[in-house]
Design a protein around this motif. Structure first.
Motif, mmCIF file in Angstrom:
data_model
loop_
_atom_site.group_PDB
_atom_site.id
_atom_site.type_symbol
_atom_site.label_atom_id
_atom_site.label_comp_id
_atom_site.label_asym_id
_atom_site.label_seq_id
_atom_site.Cartn_x
_atom_site.Cartn_y
_atom_site.Cartn_z
ATOM 1 N N MET A 102 53.056 71.824 75.181
ATOM 2 C CA MET A 102 53.881 72.426 76.219
ATOM 3 C C MET A 102 54.122 71.534 77.416
ATOM 4 O O MET A 102 55.192 71.556 77.999
ATOM 5 C CB MET A 102 53.249 73.750 76.670
ATOM 6 N N PRO B 210 56.104 65.654 78.624
ATOM 7 C CA PRO B 210 57.247 65.276 79.439
ATOM 8 C C PRO B 210 58.220 64.349 78.711
ATOM 9 O O PRO B 210 59.273 64.039 79.228
ATOM 10 C CB PRO B 210 56.594 64.529 80.605
ATOM 11 N N SER B 211 57.844 63.888 77.529
ATOM 12 C CA SER B 211 58.678 62.860 76.903
ATOM 13 C C SER B 211 59.685 63.443 75.920
ATOM 14 O O SER B 211 60.738 63.916 76.314
ATOM 15 C CB SER B 211 57.802 61.793 76.258
ATOM 16 N N PRO C 171 61.026 68.299 74.763
ATOM 17 C CA PRO C 171 62.141 69.204 75.055
ATOM 18 C C PRO C 171 63.376 68.916 74.204
ATOM 19 O O PRO C 171 64.059 69.845 73.762
ATOM 20 C CB PRO C 171 62.426 68.948 76.540
ATOM 21 N N LYS C 172 63.617 67.649 73.921
ATOM 22 C CA LYS C 172 64.775 67.306 73.082
ATOM 23 C C LYS C 172 64.603 67.830 71.666
ATOM 24 O O LYS C 172 65.541 68.338 71.063
ATOM 25 C CB LYS C 172 64.930 65.784 73.012
ATOM 26 N N LYS D 124 62.777 70.329 70.843
ATOM 27 C CA LYS D 124 62.859 71.784 70.894
ATOM 28 C C LYS D 124 64.317 72.244 70.951
ATOM 29 O O LYS D 124 64.680 73.276 70.401
ATOM 30 C CB LYS D 124 62.101 72.329 72.095
ATOM 31 N N LYS D 125 65.144 71.481 71.635
ATOM 32 C CA LYS D 125 66.563 71.839 71.692
ATOM 33 C C LYS D 125 67.155 71.837 70.270
ATOM 34 O O LYS D 125 67.950 72.701 69.915
ATOM 35 C CB LYS D 125 67.317 70.856 72.582
ATOM 36 N N MET E 264 65.913 74.783 68.353
ATOM 37 C CA MET E 264 66.688 75.968 68.738
ATOM 38 C C MET E 264 67.994 76.034 67.951
ATOM 39 O O MET E 264 68.448 77.110 67.553
ATOM 40 C CB MET E 264 67.011 75.931 70.231
ATOM 41 N N TYR F 10 55.896 80.703 76.230
ATOM 42 C CA TYR F 10 56.776 79.571 75.927
ATOM 43 C C TYR F 10 57.813 79.964 74.878
ATOM 44 O O TYR F 10 59.015 79.726 75.032
ATOM 45 C CB TYR F 10 55.920 78.405 75.434
ATOM 46 N N ASN G 288 60.353 82.230 76.313
ATOM 47 C CA ASN G 288 61.295 81.495 77.153
ATOM 48 C C ASN G 288 62.297 80.679 76.352
ATOM 49 O O ASN G 288 63.409 80.419 76.820
ATOM 50 C CB ASN G 288 60.540 80.572 78.119
ATOM 51 N N LEU G 289 61.875 80.274 75.167
ATOM 52 C CA LEU G 289 62.811 79.528 74.313
ATOM 53 C C LEU G 289 63.799 80.461 73.614
ATOM 54 O O LEU G 289 64.758 80.017 73.013
ATOM 55 C CB LEU G 289 62.048 78.764 73.228
ATOM 56 N N SER H 289 64.974 63.254 79.018
ATOM 57 C CA SER H 289 64.122 63.881 78.014
ATOM 58 C C SER H 289 63.973 65.367 78.300
ATOM 59 O O SER H 289 63.842 66.162 77.380
ATOM 60 C CB SER H 289 62.756 63.206 77.966
ATOM 61 N N MET I 118 68.156 66.841 79.387
ATOM 62 C CA MET I 118 69.118 66.534 78.327
ATOM 63 C C MET I 118 70.231 65.614 78.851
ATOM 64 O O MET I 118 70.487 65.535 80.028
ATOM 65 C CB MET I 118 69.749 67.808 77.721
ATOM 66 N N LEU J 59 66.834 73.165 78.971
ATOM 67 C CA LEU J 59 66.327 73.768 77.736
ATOM 68 C C LEU J 59 66.003 75.236 77.967
ATOM 69 O O LEU J 59 65.014 75.569 78.623
ATOM 70 C CB LEU J 59 65.072 73.027 77.269
ATOM 71 N N ALA J 60 66.841 76.090 77.435
ATOM 72 C CA ALA J 60 66.628 77.537 77.492
ATOM 73 C C ALA J 60 66.095 77.970 78.857
ATOM 74 O O ALA J 60 66.634 77.573 79.886
ATOM 75 C CB ALA J 60 65.709 77.964 76.358
ATOM 76 N N LYS J 61 65.012 78.795 78.861
ATOM 77 C CA LYS J 61 64.449 79.239 80.143
ATOM 78 C C LYS J 61 63.245 78.395 80.519
ATOM 79 O O LYS J 61 62.366 78.836 81.261
ATOM 80 C CB LYS J 61 64.062 80.712 80.053
ATOM 81 N N LEU J 62 63.186 77.187 79.987
ATOM 82 C CA LEU J 62 62.053 76.309 80.270
ATOM 83 C C LEU J 62 62.407 75.202 81.248
ATOM 84 O O LEU J 62 61.634 74.869 82.132
ATOM 85 C CB LEU J 62 61.528 75.704 78.966
#
Lengths: 208, 130
Positions: free
Chosen positions: A73, A76-77, A80-81, A83-84, A87, A119, A122-123, B36, B39, B45-48
């Motif tokens: 969670m 930082p690297s 998130p990409k 996870k996008k 999604m 988490y 939120n996603l 990163s 984006m 990214l969504a609600k994060l």
């Protein structure tokens, strides 16, 4: 007579080199000999809790194909990409009951079940379809990651304290790895979506 | 060069190439330090992770340098959604680099033509809450 041979050769050539896309996915990983029989690489048995504290193991997944990634969670690297892109996959197959998504946390210390649940919410994840799995012992997770060909290890110098690759993997209902994508690259995942369709087709055509 | 027009043309060419380069460093730095999470297109990214195109961004324009340098800890309300994850600090970015990131976000990502100067950034950094 000779003429016919030429024709057959040309037809054969056209057939084998035609633009037709492959209709089945390969099995990824090294084959092993078990009792004199060659078997494909398979994800070993595992058992973990999801964000709803439900036990998830190989058996609970045996009726599904699934897409897996590894993350944490506070990453930082690349996470998130990735996870996008997860999604994106989630949205495309939202109504398909044959497919699950699994995100394994590499950081059980900080990512508690409750935090994973928050988490996931939120996603916008559907909790019955997209599991966020946690295991107390991070070595178990790292070893499992290895079976998915995901390199993961603790590294105090890496951003967030862990280093890992952003692969997204496709696993069939028997536990074999059938395709993968670089989760940080949109185009790679676009191709991966085609592979998921291929596997869904294969599964629907396989009896039993 | 005899004709004055040739000077004008040369000046125009050099200005336009300058123009192209204006956001180069900003783009590179955004790619390394921000992309990163937020984006490539700033959508988040969504609600994060919040999108850059937001009421929060517009209302806190005079805090952007502080956000970039010191990150964010508290929950913030962005486009009617609460965001709770922390944004990490970037203590190694120089003031000039911060200027370039802000100008890249405004002019390229948000297509909002405006120009932040080094003076603006210095002034912001003197008034951070952190």
């Amino acid at each position: 007579m000779n003429k016919y041979i030429y024709w057959i050769a040309i037809l054969g050539f056209l057939y084998s080199c035609g633009p037709e896309a492959p209709t089945t996915l390969p099995y990824i990983g090294k084959k092993k000999m078990v009792d004199g029989v060659e078997v494909n690489h398979k994800i070993p048995a595992f058992e973990m809790l999801n964000q709803d504290s439900m036990v998830i193991n190989n058996e609970s997944l045996s009726d599904y194909i699934y897409v897996a990634d590894f993350f944490f969670m506070s990453c930082p690297s690349i996470c998130p990409k990735v996870k996008k892109q997860m999604m994106r996959i989630n949205e495309k197959y939202a109504d398909n009951p044959k497919i699950k998504l699994i995100s394994h946390t590499l950081d059980p210390k900080r990512d508690s079940v409750d935090r994973l649940k928050q988490y996931a919410t939120n996603l916008g994840a559907d909790h019955d379809k997209w599991y966020f799995l946690r295991h107390e012992d991070k070595d178990v997770i790292f070893e499992l990651a290895n079976e998915y060909f995901v390199v993961a290890y603790e590294d105090p110098d890496a951003p967030g304290g862990f280093d890992h690759s952003g692969k997204i993997l496709l696993i069939d209902q028997k536990g074999h790895v059938r395709s993968f994508a670089e989760g940080t690259e949109e185009e790679s995942v676009t191709k991966f979506l085609d592979d998921i369709d291929l596997l869904l087709k294969e599964v629907s055509e396989t009896p039993g | 060069m005899k004709h004055p027009a040739s000077y004008i043309i040369i000046i125009l060419i050099s200005l336009s190439s300058c123009e192209l380069d204006t956001y180069k460093q900003g783009e590179r730095l955004y790619g390394v330090h921000c992309e990163s999470c937020h984006m490539k297109d700033g959508s988040g990214l969504a609600k994060l992770i919040p999108p850059l195109e937001s009421d929060y961004y517009k209302n806190n324009r005079d805090q952007l340098s502080c956000i970039i340098r010191y990150g964010l800890k508290d929950s913030i309300l962005v486009n009617d959604e609460w965001y709770e994850q922390e944004m990490p600090r970037n203590k190694d970015l120089s003031e000039i680099e911060i200027v370039n990131i802000i100008n890249y976000m405004d002019n390229v990502l948000l297509k909002d033509e405006r120009f932040t100067t080094l003076k603006d950034v210095k002034a912001q950094l003197e008034n951070c809450d952190n």
